[in-house]
Design a protein around this motif. Structure first.
Motif, PDB file in Angstrom:
ATOM      1  N   GLN A   1      -2.476  -0.760 -20.782  1.00 20.56           N
ATOM      2  CA  GLN A   1      -1.087  -1.245 -20.760  1.00 20.56           C
ATOM      3  C   GLN A   1      -0.211  -0.410 -19.832  1.00 20.56           C
ATOM      4  N   ASN A   2      -0.637   0.797 -19.474  1.00 17.79           N
ATOM      5  CA  ASN A   2       0.151   1.639 -18.570  1.00 17.79           C
ATOM      6  C   ASN A   2       0.178   1.096 -17.145  1.00 17.79           C
ATOM      7  N   PHE A   3      -0.717   0.150 -16.833  1.00 19.14           N
ATOM      8  CA  PHE A   3      -0.700  -0.499 -15.526  1.00 19.14           C
ATOM      9  C   PHE A   3       0.305  -1.656 -15.476  1.00 19.14           C
TER      10      PHE A   3
ATOM     11  N   HIS B   1      -3.189  16.426  -1.098  1.00 23.66           N
ATOM     12  CA  HIS B   1      -1.797  16.034  -1.325  1.00 23.66           C
ATOM     13  C   HIS B   1      -1.427  14.663  -0.761  1.00 23.66           C
ATOM     14  N   ASP B   2      -2.389  13.955  -0.149  1.00 23.34           N
ATOM     15  CA  ASP B   2      -2.060  12.678   0.503  1.00 23.34           C
ATOM     16  C   ASP B   2      -1.417  11.695  -0.470  1.00 23.34           C
ATOM     17  N   ALA B   3      -2.012  11.546  -1.650  1.00 25.66           N
ATOM     18  CA  ALA B   3      -1.504  10.576  -2.616  1.00 25.66           C
ATOM     19  C   ALA B   3      -0.102  10.935  -3.089  1.00 25.66           C
ATOM     20  N   PHE B   4       0.174  12.219  -3.221  1.00 30.15           N
ATOM     21  CA  PHE B   4       1.469  12.656  -3.737  1.00 30.15           C
ATOM     22  C   PHE B   4       2.539  12.588  -2.648  1.00 30.15           C
ATOM     23  N   HIS B   5       2.154  12.844  -1.408  1.00 31.70           N
ATOM     24  CA  HIS B   5       3.080  12.605  -0.291  1.00 31.70           C
ATOM     25  C   HIS B   5       3.463  11.122  -0.249  1.00 31.70           C
ATOM     26  N   LEU B   6       2.483  10.256  -0.448  1.00 31.51           N
ATOM     27  CA  LEU B   6       2.740   8.821  -0.439  1.00 31.51           C
ATOM     28  C   LEU B   6       3.704   8.429  -1.549  1.00 31.51           C
ATOM     29  N   ALA B   7       3.453   8.940  -2.766  1.00 28.78           N
ATOM     30  CA  ALA B   7       4.303   8.586  -3.908  1.00 28.78           C
ATOM     31  C   ALA B   7       5.741   9.049  -3.696  1.00 28.78           C
ATOM     32  N   MET B   8       5.915  10.255  -3.145  1.00 32.78           N
ATOM     33  CA  MET B   8       7.269  10.780  -2.952  1.00 32.78           C
ATOM     34  C   MET B   8       7.960  10.110  -1.774  1.00 32.78           C
ATOM     35  N   LYS B   9       7.185   9.743  -0.768  1.00 29.35           N
ATOM     36  CA  LYS B   9       7.762   9.038   0.378  1.00 29.35           C
ATOM     37  C   LYS B   9       8.320   7.685  -0.058  1.00 29.35           C
ATOM     38  N   ALA B  10       7.567   7.005  -0.941  1.00 32.48           N
ATOM     39  CA  ALA B  10       7.999   5.690  -1.417  1.00 32.48           C
ATOM     40  C   ALA B  10       8.843   5.781  -2.679  1.00 32.48           C
ATOM     41  N   GLN B  11       8.938   6.991  -3.270  1.00 37.75           N
ATOM     42  CA  GLN B  11       9.679   7.198  -4.519  1.00 37.75           C
ATOM     43  C   GLN B  11       9.170   6.263  -5.627  1.00 37.75           C
ATOM     44  N   VAL B  12       7.838   6.255  -5.788  1.00 40.50           N
ATOM     45  CA  VAL B  12       7.194   5.430  -6.815  1.00 40.50           C
ATOM     46  C   VAL B  12       6.439   6.337  -7.779  1.00 40.50           C
ATOM     47  N   PRO B  13       6.179   5.904  -9.010  1.00 42.57           N
ATOM     48  CA  PRO B  13       5.478   6.750  -9.977  1.00 42.57           C
ATOM     49  C   PRO B  13       3.998   6.916  -9.652  1.00 42.57           C
ATOM     50  N   VAL B  14       3.423   7.963 -10.212  1.00 39.28           N
ATOM     51  CA  VAL B  14       1.987   8.224 -10.111  1.00 39.28           C
ATOM     52  C   VAL B  14       1.363   7.998 -11.483  1.00 39.28           C
ATOM     53  N   ILE B  15       0.299   7.209 -11.527  1.00 37.16           N
ATOM     54  CA  ILE B  15      -0.417   6.966 -12.782  1.00 37.16           C
ATOM     55  C   ILE B  15      -1.780   7.652 -12.709  1.00 37.16           C
ATOM     56  N   PRO B  16      -1.984   8.718 -13.488  1.00 46.01           N
ATOM     57  CA  PRO B  16      -3.290   9.400 -13.478  1.00 46.01           C
ATOM     58  C   PRO B  16      -4.333   8.599 -14.260  1.00 46.01           C
ATOM     59  N   VAL B  17      -5.542   8.573 -13.738  1.00 48.31           N
ATOM     60  CA  VAL B  17      -6.675   7.934 -14.409  1.00 48.31           C
ATOM     61  C   VAL B  17      -7.777   8.981 -14.544  1.00 48.31           C
ATOM     62  N   VAL B  18      -8.237   9.181 -15.763  1.00 51.80           N
ATOM     63  CA  VAL B  18      -9.275  10.179 -16.032  1.00 51.80           C
ATOM     64  C   VAL B  18     -10.566   9.460 -16.395  1.00 51.80           C
TER      65      VAL B  18
ATOM     66  N   THR C   1     -16.036   6.480 -20.367  1.00 54.47           N
ATOM     67  CA  THR C   1     -14.693   6.280 -20.907  1.00 54.47           C
ATOM     68  C   THR C   1     -13.671   6.493 -19.798  1.00 54.47           C
ATOM     69  N   ILE C   2     -12.755   5.547 -19.660  1.00 56.38           N
ATOM     70  CA  ILE C   2     -11.693   5.643 -18.650  1.00 56.38           C
ATOM     71  C   ILE C   2     -10.353   5.683 -19.379  1.00 56.38           C
ATOM     72  N   GLN C   3      -9.614   6.773 -19.181  1.00 58.15           N
ATOM     73  CA  GLN C   3      -8.299   6.922 -19.804  1.00 58.15           C
ATOM     74  C   GLN C   3      -7.217   6.715 -18.739  1.00 58.15           C
ATOM     75  N   ILE C   4      -6.382   5.712 -18.934  1.00 57.30           N
ATOM     76  CA  ILE C   4      -5.248   5.463 -18.032  1.00 57.30           C
ATOM     77  C   ILE C   4      -4.014   6.073 -18.687  1.00 57.30           C
ATOM     78  N   LEU C   5      -3.464   7.103 -18.069  1.00 56.76           N
ATOM     79  CA  LEU C   5      -2.347   7.834 -18.653  1.00 56.76           C
ATOM     80  C   LEU C   5      -1.006   7.202 -18.269  1.00 56.76           C
ATOM     81  N   PRO C   6       0.046   7.515 -19.004  1.00 56.66           N
ATOM     82  CA  PRO C   6       1.379   6.980 -18.679  1.00 56.66           C
ATOM     83  C   PRO C   6       1.845   7.443 -17.302  1.00 56.66           C
ATOM     84  N   PRO C   7       2.706   6.662 -16.656  1.00 57.38           N
ATOM     85  CA  PRO C   7       3.186   7.022 -15.304  1.00 57.38           C
ATOM     86  C   PRO C   7       4.008   8.301 -15.300  1.00 57.38           C
TER      87      PRO C   7
END
Length: 345
Positions: free
Chosen positions: A146-148, A249-266, A287-293
């Protein structure tokens, strides 16, 4: 004389011993079942003798039958090796997964080309590649799907172990999503072309300027087209380790550039069924855990390192917990609840 080779299969023997015994068995059966044909009879008088033709035909039939017997013995020996040899089974399943990806992308490539370069092609790729999990006997248990359910674009980051990660991410693939990958993927013929047609973002990690331009273009496309972009921030896969290495840091640069949330998946450890060091690859459960944004509003490039560390610190205990539960055969519900508390705090 017939070679003396024992047909019995000793379970404790190594894979090479089994193959040698099967080869000897093949030779013995071939000589027993198909002895050398007798020489043709001489012709009588001036009459043409057809025994030579019959002899040649018999030799052809014998060669075909011998080839058929050897083929079935080869299949039989392969089945024995798959059953008794961990090394053979490991390489067979790894090759199967790679060949499946190559063949299926080749099969759907004309469909992708007709549709043009669009993120919607990811659904076609998912349909073609995901069925490999049934042949490999890999089951995925997903928590927190549901976090997606976000109406805004977001970046998905997941830990990486091996090629099974591709199946794991396709299992949970959100709508209108694509991936950030290394540009070297383009060298893999049909796989690279299929990725390009599915709007993958290719980055050159050896050229910071080119990589930064790719990230900026992807950030603009995310906001404009409401995209979800997935990435493995570790940069390389290795399931023979106890934790998570430092994130790129590529993914985090992308998220901050677009100012969008990051959803971690374990993704839980594959150690119970996959281990490259000891050549183990059997059916198993993941087991795949989708964490909150995790929000990035108000953060800038100066905050990337700290934010990446915070995401990793959130994912690491969850990885340990669900991996331990998986090895003990317990449920992952407690781990998911703990993940929610961790992110909320």
């Amino acid at each position: 004389m017939i070679p003396v080779c024992s047909p019995r299969m000793v379970i404790k023997n190594s894979g090479s011993s089994l193959l040698l015994e099967c080869t000897c068995l093949s030779m013995s059966l071939s000589l027993l079942c198909f002895p050398r044909p007798a020489m043709p009879k001489p012709c009588v008088g001036g009459k043409l003798c057809t025994d030579l033709d019959l002899g040649a035909s018999a030799e052809d039939d014998m060669a075909q039958s011998l080839g058929l017997v050897n083929f079935f013995l080869f299949i039989f020996s392969g089945m024995l090796l798959y059953h008794y040899s961990n090394t053979f089974r490991y390489y067979f399943r790894v090759c199967f997964l790679n060949i499946w990806m190559f063949n299926m992308t080749s099969l759907v490539l004309p469909v992708l080309a007709l549709r043009g370069r669009t993120v919607a092609n990811m659904r076609v790729l998912r349909f073609a590649l995901l069925p490999a999990k049934y042949f490999l006997g890999i089951k995925f248990k997903v928590q927190g799907a549901q976090n997606f359910n976000q109406k805004v674009p977001y970046v998905v980051v997941a830990n990486q172990q091996c090629n099974v990660d591709i199946l794991a991410m396709l299992q949970i693939l959100p709508e209108r999503s694509t991936f950030i990958v290394k540009k070297e993927i383009l060298r893999f013929l049909t796989v690279g072309m299929a990725c390009w047609l599915s709007s993958f973002v290719f980055v050159d990690r050896r050229n910071r300027e080119t990589s930064a331009n790719s990230i900026s273009e992807a950030a603009g496309a995310m906001v404009r087209d409401n995209l979800r972009i997935c990435m493995f921030p570790e940069g390389t896969g290795d399931n023979d380790r106890a934790g998570l290495p430092s994130f790129r840091h590529d993914a985090f640069h992308l998220a901050m550039k677009a100012q969008v949330p990051v959803i971690p998946v374990v993704i839980s450890s594959y150690q119970t069924f996959f281990n490259a060091r000891i050549k183990k690859f059997t059916p198993g459960e993941v087991t795949i855990q989708i964490l909150p944004p995790m929000k990035t509003e108000g953060l800038s490039a100066a905050d990337v390192q700290e934010f990446a560390g915070r995401v990793q610190e959130t994912m690491l205990p969850i990885f340990h917990e669900i991996s331990a539960l998986k090895q003990e055969g317990a449920t992952g519900e407690d781990a998911y609840q703990a993940a929610n508390r961790q992110v909320s705090s």
